[in-house]
Write a protein that holds these residues in place. Structure first.
Motif, PDB file in Angstrom:
ATOM      1  N   ASP A 274     -10.212  40.190  34.469  1.00 51.59           N
ATOM      2  CA  ASP A 274      -9.781  41.518  34.919  1.00 51.59           C
ATOM      3  C   ASP A 274      -9.764  42.509  33.763  1.00 51.59           C
ATOM      4  O   ASP A 274      -9.292  42.200  32.665  1.00 51.59           O
ATOM      5  CB  ASP A 274      -8.372  41.449  35.521  1.00 51.59           C
TER       6      ASP A 274
ATOM      7  N   ASP B 121     -17.083  46.218  38.189  1.00 51.77           N
ATOM      8  CA  ASP B 121     -15.813  45.985  38.867  1.00 51.77           C
ATOM      9  C   ASP B 121     -14.719  45.654  37.861  1.00 51.77           C
ATOM     10  O   ASP B 121     -14.847  44.698  37.092  1.00 51.77           O
ATOM     11  CB  ASP B 121     -15.944  44.834  39.866  1.00 51.77           C
ATOM     12  N   SER B 122     -13.630  46.414  37.896  1.00 56.34           N
ATOM     13  CA  SER B 122     -12.479  46.098  37.046  1.00 56.34           C
ATOM     14  C   SER B 122     -11.751  44.864  37.548  1.00 56.34           C
ATOM     15  O   SER B 122     -11.206  44.080  36.770  1.00 56.34           O
ATOM     16  CB  SER B 122     -11.521  47.286  36.991  1.00 56.34           C
ATOM     17  N   ASP B 123     -11.749  44.692  38.866  1.00 52.43           N
ATOM     18  CA  ASP B 123     -11.152  43.512  39.486  1.00 52.43           C
ATOM     19  C   ASP B 123     -12.097  42.331  39.264  1.00 52.43           C
ATOM     20  O   ASP B 123     -13.267  42.378  39.629  1.00 52.43           O
ATOM     21  CB  ASP B 123     -10.962  43.770  40.979  1.00 52.43           C
TER      22      ASP B 123
ATOM     23  N   SER C  88     -12.104  39.370  40.658  1.00 50.82           N
ATOM     24  CA  SER C  88     -12.037  38.328  41.679  1.00 50.82           C
ATOM     25  C   SER C  88     -13.400  37.757  42.052  1.00 50.82           C
ATOM     26  O   SER C  88     -13.491  36.636  42.573  1.00 50.82           O
ATOM     27  CB  SER C  88     -11.342  38.865  42.934  1.00 50.82           C
TER      28      SER C  88
END
Length: 402
Positions: free
Chosen positions: A99, A173-175, A177
């Motif tokens: 993250d 994407d910063s996330d 997942s």
């Protein structure tokens, strides 16, 4: 013995093969680098290739030594056999795992373009990326490879958990997942430079697995170059240096083995790095204990002299490190130990190095000098645990770094 000479003028170039410049200084003038000078803050030398991962997003976690106002990333296809297509490269501060710190994600460009093709055999530097990074920060460098570009240049033994999204372009994407699998190698990234670093340049730790960090705790940044960076961070900016780890596990001084030999890769992995003022060379134990093994100490002497001549031609000092013990390791024999002792005698007494750091004396067992102290031994009688890595770092005389 303190060397002198002029460090070359900093150049902002894109292809590393054309050479990345140094900051102007002398060994007797440790002023901070000018604010428009790039300083190397992190490195991973290419060690080989792995199968391509077309369609995957690869998120590398790298630990910076010094900070700055702006970064640029060095990407590599140096050991590849076909052009490498990258359609997205991003840089962000790491929060935890894969993250990113919210608001820190940046897309890197190449002469203003978001996508790039890196020819086989070459490295490339991104445009400057406006992202302030503190000293000791973890940076996420993510690449998306849309096509099969052939063997992927990588640094196999990262000692760091990195992340992979098996399919899809998740680079921005910063996330994290989407990053459902992990790897302990760094893919396609070989360095990070910073602008406006409160430092006087950088030092390269050039070596094999002992420098690469084998035996130290994964994800802890306890390799001896990391611990050297911790020591340097306590100095005033006029004496502080970025630390670049050019260790390659399995590397040899005299012949190709795991990755190019030290003689082959010295310019690309040490002399061409940004702001380099000094190189610490710890290379040769794999030549002694490996198969086939080197038996002539004169070959080591010639190789060390060659490295020093090449560094001095660019105004860069070289510190030679004595070869550390490996008694009890499977590669140990009395004949090979005699070669190590001869090489160390040359390094201590007759070498061309500007200074010597005696790692051998620092870590050997006083009761059995052919062996590592038990408190420093990772268990294989060759590599060092965290305590041994710290002992190596503490042996370096910071005054000899300029």
């Amino acid at each position: 013995m303190v060397g002198s000479g002029r460090i070359g003028v900093a150049l902002l170039v894109l292809v590393l093969g054309a050479g990345v410049g140094q900051g102007t200084a002398t060994a007797n003038d440790p002023a901070p680098a000018p604010l428009d000078t790039w300083t190397g803050t992190w490195e991973a030398a290419p060690s080989g290739t792995a199968p391509a991962q077309p369609g995957a997003s690869l998120r590398n976690v790298v630990h910076l030594s010094v900070g700055g106002s702006t970064v640029r990333v060095r990407l590599t296809n140096r050991l590849g056999t076909a052009p490498l297509d990258l359609d997205t490269v991003t840089v962000a501060l790491r929060e935890t795992g894969p993250d990113a710190v919210p608001g820190s994600m940046r897309t890197a460009t190449f002469k203003g373009a978001g996508a790039v093709t890196i020819p086989a055999g070459e490295d490339l530097v991104t445009d400057p990326v406006l992202l302030a990074v503190p000293a000791g920060a973890d940076l996420l460098i993510t690449v998306h490879t849309p096509t099969d570009s052939g063997p992927a240049t990588y640094h196999r033994a990262a000692g760091q958990t990195n992340y992979r999204a098996p399919s899809g372009n998740w680079a921005a994407d910063s996330d994290g997942s989407a990053y459902t699998t992990t790897t302990t190698s760094w893919y396609y990234v070989t360095g990070v430079d910073v602008l406006d670093a409160p430092a006087a340049g950088s030092v390269v730790a050039f070596g094999d697995s002992l420098t690469d960090g084998n035996g130290s705790t994964r994800d802890a940044n306890h390799r001896w170059p990391d611990r050297l960076a911790d020591r340097l961070a306590t100095l005033p900016p006029s004496r502080r240096l970025g630390v670049l780890n050019a260790g390659v596990s399995g590397n040899r001084l005299l012949r190709e083995d795991v990755g190019p030999s030290a003689l082959t890769r010295f310019d690309a992995d040490a002399l061409s790095r940004s702001g380099v003022r000094v190189v610490i060379v710890l290379e040769g134990i794999n030549d002694i204990k490996g198969t086939p093994n080197a038996t002539d100490p004169d070959a080591f002497e010639d190789a060390y002299r060659t490295l020093v001549i090449r560094a001095h031609a660019q105004g860069i000092r070289v510190i030679g490190a004595t070869l550390t013990p490996y008694g009890g390791n499977g590669g140990y024999t009395a004949a090979r130990e005699a070669v190590r002792q001869a090489v160390n005698a040359f390094i201590r007494l007759d070498s061309p190095f500007d200074a010597v750091v005696d790692f051998d004396t620092a870590v050997r067992d006083p009761e059995d000098p052919q062996r590592i102290r038990p408190a420093y031994d990772s268990g294989d009688h060759l590599h060092f645990n965290d305590a041994g890595m710290l002992a190596l770092a503490e042996t370096v005389d910071l005054a000899e770094l300029g």
